[in-house]
Write a protein that holds these residues in place. Sequence first.
Motif, short mmCIF file in Angstrom:
data_model
loop_
_atom_site.label_atom_id
_atom_site.label_comp_id
_atom_site.label_asym_id
_atom_site.label_seq_id
_atom_site.Cartn_x
_atom_site.Cartn_y
_atom_site.Cartn_z
N ILE A 178 0.90 -1.17 -0.21
CA ILE A 178 0.04 0.03 0.05
C ILE A 178 0.89 1.18 -0.15
O ILE A 178 1.61 1.45 0.87
N ARG A 183 -11.65 -4.22 -7.19
CA ARG A 183 -11.94 -4.89 -5.87
C ARG A 183 -11.76 -6.43 -5.79
O ARG A 183 -11.29 -6.96 -4.84
N GLU A 239 -8.03 -6.93 -5.71
CA GLU A 239 -7.57 -6.44 -4.28
C GLU A 239 -7.81 -7.65 -3.39
O GLU A 239 -6.94 -8.17 -2.57
N THR A 297 -2.84 -4.60 -0.66
CA THR A 297 -2.73 -3.71 -1.95
C THR A 297 -3.88 -2.92 -1.62
O THR A 297 -4.77 -3.08 -0.54
N ASN A 298 -4.22 -1.91 -2.37
CA ASN A 298 -5.54 -1.17 -2.27
C ASN A 298 -5.95 -0.86 -4.07
O ASN A 298 -5.29 -0.62 -4.77
N ARG A 299 -7.27 -1.27 -4.10
CA ARG A 299 -8.07 -0.81 -5.60
C ARG A 299 -7.92 0.48 -5.46
O ARG A 299 -7.86 1.48 -4.58
N ASN A 300 -7.80 0.87 -6.93
CA ASN A 300 -7.90 2.34 -7.25
C ASN A 300 -8.39 2.67 -8.69
O ASN A 300 -8.13 1.96 -9.51
N ILE A 357 -5.60 -1.29 -9.40
CA ILE A 357 -4.56 -1.56 -8.19
C ILE A 357 -3.49 -0.76 -8.07
O ILE A 357 -2.63 -0.91 -8.80
#
Length: 478
Positions: free
Chosen positions: A42, A371, A374, A384-387, A402
């Motif tokens: 992240i 999503r 992730e 991690t984080n979705r973006n 991601i």
Amino acid sequence: MTDSLISSAYSQALEVIASVEPRIAEATRQELADQRASLKLIASENYASPAVLMTMGTWFSDKYAEGTVGHRFYAGCQNVDTVESLAAEHARELFGAEYAYVQPHSGIDANLTAYWSILAHRVEGPWLTDAGVKNMNDLSEADWEKLRGALGNQRLLGMSLDAGGHLTHGFRPNISGKMFHQNQYGTDPETGLLDYDALLRKAREFKPLILVAGYSAYPRRVNFAKMREIADEVGATLMVDMAHFAGLVAGKVFTGEEDPVPYAHVVTSTSHKSLRGPRGGFILATEEYAPSVDRGCPMVLGGPLSHVMAAKAVAFAEARTPEFQGYAQKVADNAQSLAEGFLTRGAKLVTGGTDNHIVLLDVSSFGLTGRQAESALLDAGVVTNRNSVPSDPNGAWYTSGIRFGTPALTTRGFGREEFDTVAELVVDVLSNTEAGTNKAGAPSKATYVLGDGVADRITKQSAEMLDKHPLYPGLNLS
């Protein structure tokens, strides 16, 4: 500080906590175990040093200290004055700034304080002068209504969320999008890169009071000299949010026109992320804006978190070392390696690469939403984080991207070869994940199916790398 001393300090601290609420002590132990066992990618997270962490757990937490150094609304703040003065001094020296304000509790607090400080400097002050008023308490209710109208009718131009901007840069659901008449600039639809000529045209047309630069998920560097030229041409205040890349500025990876401090009127930041300090915010500004920013309390903020300001001072001191500069360069080098690792394995990256600490992967080529990707990665121990990606068809909740960041694993000692392996593991997971369906059998943007044995295989491979680079080595809580 010796390993045995650190271990003893934390073990005894957890014993004290457990004597009151053992579940909190256990959750704390488990959090360390989880962080040690996962690939933290992240971009907004890192690992603070034991010195920074310990500084937050002191009796400075017990103090109220509204006001500023030497001008508090509470007695007995002489030691808080020392702490805040040292934190501000280290921040000024670290970034070469004329003024530093270290009271904001977070990044959004820093941005809100900056926005209202600019409004006070650019709108409230001139309005009061024109009205011939020296004391705001002398304003009539009708005058107050006019002033509120003047403050609430200003224009802000910020980077759009899907182009890599942040919620606080004018996103409508955020307070920044409600307190301003806002507009947004994006990136070139073909390259994903900032188009300064298009930005200038939009600024000329919109004529904002505040031009916000900086990003949350833009994997490239920004030319802040050009941003200042645009701001000056339309009479705007240039505010730069460097929360994500402050460590690269502090570590002298971003210099010249890529360093925002010489060009911005006001710079906001967090003290964690790539800067590797405690969770909190701070503001840098020119002397012209210093008096307005200094009014952060009571304008926006309440009591400053004195224990966190102390930890900021420690983190800023750590960042003023040659060792930190070496770390910052490795963060950028490792991001290059991660990006190259994805590209050589056929993955699609927004802007085609990176030249900061962020890599933004478009997972639509895997047939997944952000999503789904992730969640599948998390099953395999990859955090991690979705973006969003530019013009994202899945919106800001499900997304198509991601976001990866290299600061945390670089702190653990990962190098270019390991980040290439990380890219391999990520592609392995995503290539073996399929979009799922809901209970009715219709396609779902949230559900997914990860291939049998994939999570165990990736976790095992990750563990081999993580074992070579232990988190907080020598810290033993058994």
